[in-house]
Scaffold this motif. Structure first.
Motif, PDB file in Angstrom:
ATOM      1  N   ARG A 125       0.172  -1.497   1.384  1.00 51.60           N
ATOM      2  CA  ARG A 125      -0.572   0.211   1.022  1.00 51.60           C
ATOM      3  C   ARG A 125      -2.049  -0.414   1.158  1.00 51.60           C
ATOM      4  O   ARG A 125      -2.726   0.822   1.619  1.00 51.60           O
ATOM      5  CB  ARG A 125       0.088   0.323  -0.457  1.00 51.60           C
ATOM      6  CG  ARG A 125      -0.558   1.846  -0.738  1.00 51.60           C
ATOM      7  CD  ARG A 125       0.034   1.523  -2.572  1.00 51.60           C
ATOM      8  NE  ARG A 125      -0.730   0.324  -3.481  1.00 51.60           N
ATOM      9  CZ  ARG A 125      -0.250   0.392  -4.476  1.00 51.60           C
ATOM     10  NH1 ARG A 125       0.663   1.384  -4.913  1.00 51.60           N
ATOM     11  NH2 ARG A 125      -0.874  -0.282  -4.962  1.00 51.60           N
TER      12      ARG A 125
ATOM     13  N   THR B 276       2.125  -4.172  -1.405  1.00 50.32           N
ATOM     14  CA  THR B 276       1.146  -3.538  -1.912  1.00 50.32           C
ATOM     15  C   THR B 276       0.149  -4.079  -1.205  1.00 50.32           C
ATOM     16  O   THR B 276      -1.140  -3.377  -1.261  1.00 50.32           O
ATOM     17  CB  THR B 276       1.596  -4.267  -3.947  1.00 50.32           C
ATOM     18  OG1 THR B 276       2.443  -4.160  -4.596  1.00 50.32           O
ATOM     19  CG2 THR B 276      -0.413  -3.600  -4.574  1.00 50.32           C
TER      20      THR B 276
ATOM     21  N   HIS C  52       8.374  12.260  -3.399  1.00 52.84           N
ATOM     22  CA  HIS C  52       8.381  11.904  -4.873  1.00 52.84           C
ATOM     23  C   HIS C  52       9.627  11.656  -4.232  1.00 52.84           C
ATOM     24  O   HIS C  52      10.754  10.465  -5.339  1.00 52.84           O
ATOM     25  CB  HIS C  52       8.138  13.253  -5.944  1.00 52.84           C
ATOM     26  CG  HIS C  52       8.716  12.645  -7.037  1.00 52.84           C
ATOM     27  ND1 HIS C  52       8.274  11.703  -7.810  1.00 52.84           N
ATOM     28  CD2 HIS C  52       9.935  13.020  -7.228  1.00 52.84           C
ATOM     29  CE1 HIS C  52       9.074  11.878  -8.854  1.00 52.84           C
ATOM     30  NE2 HIS C  52       9.526  12.787  -9.263  1.00 52.84           N
TER      31      HIS C  52
ATOM     32  N   PHE D 235      10.316   7.742  -3.256  1.00 53.36           N
ATOM     33  CA  PHE D 235      10.224   6.925  -4.527  1.00 53.36           C
ATOM     34  C   PHE D 235      11.582   7.301  -5.524  1.00 53.36           C
ATOM     35  O   PHE D 235      11.810   5.752  -5.806  1.00 53.36           O
ATOM     36  CB  PHE D 235       9.363   7.386  -5.632  1.00 53.36           C
ATOM     37  CG  PHE D 235       8.938   6.848  -6.783  1.00 53.36           C
ATOM     38  CD1 PHE D 235       8.847   5.293  -7.299  1.00 53.36           C
ATOM     39  CD2 PHE D 235      10.087   7.495  -8.103  1.00 53.36           C
ATOM     40  CE1 PHE D 235       8.509   5.218  -8.393  1.00 53.36           C
ATOM     41  CE2 PHE D 235       9.680   6.741  -9.380  1.00 53.36           C
ATOM     42  CZ  PHE D 235       8.671   5.428  -9.173  1.00 53.36           C
TER      43      PHE D 235
ATOM     44  N   THR E 220       0.530  10.438   3.492  1.00 52.50           N
ATOM     45  CA  THR E 220       0.482   9.679   2.326  1.00 52.50           C
ATOM     46  C   THR E 220       1.347   8.358   2.508  1.00 52.50           C
ATOM     47  O   THR E 220       2.194   8.378   3.501  1.00 52.50           O
ATOM     48  CB  THR E 220       1.780  10.463   1.523  1.00 52.50           C
ATOM     49  OG1 THR E 220       3.105  10.463   1.636  1.00 52.50           O
ATOM     50  CG2 THR E 220       0.407  12.335   1.423  1.00 52.50           C
TER      51      THR E 220
ATOM     52  N   ASN F  58       2.248   4.683   0.200  1.00 57.52           N
ATOM     53  CA  ASN F  58       2.992   4.603  -1.967  1.00 57.52           C
ATOM     54  C   ASN F  58       3.730   3.865  -1.530  1.00 57.52           C
ATOM     55  O   ASN F  58       4.153   2.600  -0.670  1.00 57.52           O
ATOM     56  CB  ASN F  58       3.342   5.206  -2.478  1.00 57.52           C
ATOM     57  CG  ASN F  58       2.647   5.617  -4.056  1.00 57.52           C
ATOM     58  OD1 ASN F  58       2.294   4.403  -4.452  1.00 57.52           O
ATOM     59  ND2 ASN F  58       1.968   6.325  -4.653  1.00 57.52           N
ATOM     60  N   SER F  59       3.220   2.737  -2.926  1.00 57.36           N
ATOM     61  CA  SER F  59       4.146   0.987  -3.179  1.00 57.36           C
ATOM     62  C   SER F  59       5.102   1.715  -4.016  1.00 57.36           C
ATOM     63  O   SER F  59       4.594   2.014  -5.344  1.00 57.36           O
ATOM     64  CB  SER F  59       3.545  -0.035  -2.707  1.00 57.36           C
ATOM     65  OG  SER F  59       2.693   0.010  -3.215  1.00 57.36           O
ATOM     66  N   TYR F  60       6.026   0.783  -4.485  1.00 60.65           N
ATOM     67  CA  TYR F  60       7.477   0.520  -5.017  1.00 60.65           C
ATOM     68  C   TYR F  60       8.555  -0.465  -4.935  1.00 60.65           C
ATOM     69  O   TYR F  60       8.581  -0.536  -4.081  1.00 60.65           O
ATOM     70  CB  TYR F  60       7.937   2.422  -5.601  1.00 60.65           C
ATOM     71  CG  TYR F  60       8.581   1.543  -7.141  1.00 60.65           C
ATOM     72  CD1 TYR F  60       8.026   0.960  -8.002  1.00 60.65           C
ATOM     73  CD2 TYR F  60      10.052   2.185  -6.867  1.00 60.65           C
ATOM     74  CE1 TYR F  60       9.285   1.010  -9.770  1.00 60.65           C
ATOM     75  CE2 TYR F  60      10.826   1.957  -7.921  1.00 60.65           C
ATOM     76  CZ  TYR F  60      10.264   1.251  -9.622  1.00 60.65           C
ATOM     77  OH  TYR F  60      10.789   0.979 -10.696  1.00 60.65           O
TER      78      TYR F  60
ATOM     79  N   ALA G  19       7.176   0.108   0.996  1.00 64.43           N
ATOM     80  CA  ALA G  19       5.968   0.747   1.244  1.00 64.43           C
ATOM     81  C   ALA G  19       6.517   2.104   1.784  1.00 64.43           C
ATOM     82  O   ALA G  19       7.390   1.566   2.245  1.00 64.43           O
ATOM     83  CB  ALA G  19       4.692  -0.069   2.279  1.00 64.43           C
TER      84      ALA G  19
END
Length: 296
Positions: free
Chosen positions: A210, A207, A276, A279, A239, A241-243, A247
């Protein structure tokens, strides 16, 4: 002494014979009276009614007995299906129905593991992690995403995260403890997308990375295996993002070297599809480990 027509002695009384005498000790029976006032014979209508009444009483008693038997059978069935005591011989029960209800000790199943909780910490997220596992399939194999078909190109991985990043991203990855960077490239209709996944120890690290990444923080486009170099001096779309403790990044450009403009819907769609997909692949990794984990 004779009676009526006379004879050698008292005539035996017979209610079915006319003119026979009824002894005093015998209770009077229904008779029909003749016009002269003397007995004329049995009252057949009264006798029939008496017989019918007797039969009715027998049927009522029999029905009552049957009802008791049926009721006893019903109680027996309820007790047996509920595991109660055996019924008493008279059709009743030696125990109440509620006493036959089985009791069980309270139990509770452990809650299922949360995939996101597993993915948040390297101490829980311990499954093998390789580029070809996260991005499966051979080069040239098609990957359907929605209505689009993408062709897989090269894939790569490194523990030197900064070596696969450009501009401001290497510092961001190093400062937050990136341990591995996995990449794969996909193409469709003259558009190429490199998707990269940076691995950290905790979700907090991912996080932070990102949040620190700016518009100049980009991963290195990956060419080869039929994919020409792209985004080399041209304007490309990125782009981030993180999950969990991951990242994930994309960089999208045209294989003919043209710039990606805000009107280039095909390029924007491709980058969004692959972001996507990254992810989804990370989430599936968490789900697989949550399913395989033993119940605690």
């Amino acid at each position: 002494m004779s009676n009526g027509q006379g004879g050698p002695g008292p005539q035996q009384w017979d209610p079915w014979k006319p003119q026979s005498q009824q002894p005093d000790a015998v209770a009077p029976q229904p008779w029909s009276q003749g016009g002269t006032g003397g007995p004329q014979g049995p009252d057949w209508e009264a006798l029939a009614e008496a017989s019918a009444a007797k039969n009715r009483r027998r049927r009522i008693v029999a029905a009552a007995v049957a009802a008791v038997v049926v009721a006893g059978g019903a109680v027996t069935a309820v007790l047996l299906t509920r595991g109660g005591d055996s019924p008493a011989p008279n059709g009743g029960s030696t125990a109440s129905v509620s006493s036959g209800t089985p009791s069980f000790d309270p139990t509770s199943a452990p809650p299922p593991l949360d995939p996101e909780e597993i993915l948040a910490d390297s101490r829980k997220d311990t499954a093998p992690l390789e580029a070809d596992g996260l991005f499966p399939g051979k080069a040239g194999q098609k990957l359907p995403l929605g209505k689009a078909q993408y062709v897989k190109g090269p894939s790569a991985q490194t523990t030197d995260c900064a070596s696969a990043a450009q501009h401001t991203l290497p510092k961001v990855l190093n400062d937050n403890g990136c341990t591995k960077l996995l990449r794969a490239t996909y193409t469709r209709d003259g558009v190429a997308v490199t998707v990269g996944v940076a691995v950290f120890d905790t979700a907090e690290d991912a996080t932070a990375a990102r949040g620190q990444a700016d518009r100049s923080a980009i991963i290195e486009p990956l060419a080869g295996k039929g994919v020409k170099p792209f985004c080399d001096g041209a304007v490309c779309r990125t782009t981030i993002n993180s999950y969990g403790r991951y990242a994930y990044f994309t960089i999208t450009g045209f294989t003919d070297g043209k710039n990606v403009t805000p009107q280039a819907k095909k390029a924007f769609d491709a980058g969004d599809h692959l972001a996507h997909y990254a992810f989804q692949q990370i989430h599936r990794r968490g789900e697989a480990q949550a399913t395989a984990a033993p119940a605690s």
